[in-house]
Design a protein around this motif. Structure first.
Motif, PDB file in Angstrom:
ATOM      1  N   SER A  70     -30.243  -4.127  17.887  1.00  0.00           N
ATOM      2  CA  SER A  70     -29.560  -5.409  18.052  1.00  0.00           C
ATOM      3  C   SER A  70     -30.202  -6.225  19.178  1.00  0.00           C
ATOM      4  O   SER A  70     -30.987  -5.719  19.976  1.00  0.00           O
ATOM      5  CB  SER A  70     -28.078  -5.179  18.365  1.00  0.00           C
ATOM      6  OG  SER A  70     -27.938  -4.451  19.580  1.00  0.00           O
ATOM      7  N   VAL A 113     -33.917  -7.893  23.025  1.00  0.00           N
ATOM      8  CA  VAL A 113     -33.632  -7.088  21.845  1.00  0.00           C
ATOM      9  C   VAL A 113     -33.897  -5.621  22.158  1.00  0.00           C
ATOM     10  O   VAL A 113     -34.778  -5.293  22.957  1.00  0.00           O
ATOM     11  CB  VAL A 113     -34.486  -7.541  20.637  1.00  0.00           C
ATOM     12  CG1 VAL A 113     -35.970  -7.274  20.863  1.00  0.00           C
ATOM     13  CG2 VAL A 113     -34.020  -6.881  19.338  1.00  0.00           C
ATOM     14  N   PRO A 145     -30.584  -8.427  13.679  1.00  0.00           N
ATOM     15  CA  PRO A 145     -31.165  -7.177  14.209  1.00  0.00           C
ATOM     16  C   PRO A 145     -32.614  -6.976  13.771  1.00  0.00           C
ATOM     17  O   PRO A 145     -33.071  -7.557  12.784  1.00  0.00           O
ATOM     18  CB  PRO A 145     -30.258  -6.091  13.612  1.00  0.00           C
ATOM     19  CG  PRO A 145     -28.996  -6.803  13.262  1.00  0.00           C
ATOM     20  CD  PRO A 145     -29.406  -8.187  12.859  1.00  0.00           C
TER      21      PRO A 145
END
Length: 252
Positions: free
Chosen positions: A113, A97, A129
């Motif tokens: 994201s 991430v 997200p």
């Protein structure tokens, strides 16, 4: 005590035993490498530094010898990114991430994201997200695809929701005096003047700055029991837990 006594015996028999260190070359990778991680099946997952989106796998031979392994190309990631948070999950998948540099051109933007790679299916799944937080660094650009003679900018990255109609836009293929005429969707805007070139991933500089709703980067993370990941926050002292099974974030 048995282990202690055996240890003393070994030290007495081999008091000055040494081992010579050496390096063995392996086959050259198909592309430059940014990060390498060992998956639970023993293979090595490697990301290409050249575009931040291509991924490779190094597999040892049938005897488990890495010196005689082979490289293979994997499915490309959905988002190009460099310097992000990552963990190898207990079930063998790979979680990542954020990223200091993400999207077309790998510009500095601290993306929120993320995705999970499944080595069995050789596929990426986009995750929810990172949650909204205050204090993210400001940006003064977006990236998008231009078509010569068209006012539409497609595949805008990373955000359109924070843009404002009337802001001036400059960049390669953009006429002087161009402004944002409308914000059409989360990934498309319309300009006041048509583009003069066709190009993908063009950096469009704005005359105003905006603040992303969330941001991650390459913060520290820890794999917890039960398929959960604890990660930090770049802009404050809060921490978050991502639950892999439910694809949810919880502030801790």
């Amino acid at each position: 005590w048995v282990g202690y006594i055996l240890g003393l015996i070994v030290l007495q028999i081999y008091p000055g035993m040494g081992f010579a260190a050496s390096w063995t070359t392996i086959p050259i990778a198909p592309s430059t490498i940014q990060i390498m991680v060992q998956l639970t099946d023993g293979t090595i997952l490697a990301q290409s530094y050249s575009d931040g989106k291509s991924w490779m796998k190094y597999t040892p031979d049938s005897t488990g010898n890495y010196a005689n392994g082979t490289w293979s190309m994997l499915a490309s990631g959905p988002v190009a990114r460099l310097y992000f948070t990552s963990q190898v999950l207990q079930d063998g998948r790979f979680f990542l991430v954020g990223g200091e540099y993400t999207g077309p051109g790998l510009n500095s933007n601290w993306a929120a994201s993320g995705e999970i790679y499944d080595p069995v299916a050789n596929s990426w799944t986009v995750i929810t997200p990172f949650p909204a937080q205050s204090g993210c660094p400001t940006l003064s650009y977006v990236v998008g695809d231009l078509t010569n003679g068209s006012q539409t900018v497609a595949n805008v990255y990373p955000y359109t929701t924070e843009l404002v109609v009337g802001w001036t836009v400059t960049g390669t293929g953009i006429q002087a005096g161009t402004t944002i005429q409308s914000i059409d969707s989360s990934s498309q805007i319309t300009l006041s003047l048509p583009a003069t070139a066709t190009a993908a991933g063009v950096k469009l500089t704005l005359n105003h700055s905006y603040r992303p709703i969330s941001c991650v980067g390459d913060v520290p993370s820890v794999l917890l029991p039960g398929g959960r990941i604890l990660i930090g926050d770049l802009v404050n002292q809060t921490t978050w837990i991502y639950n892999v099974a439910t694809d949810t974030w919880t502030q801790t």
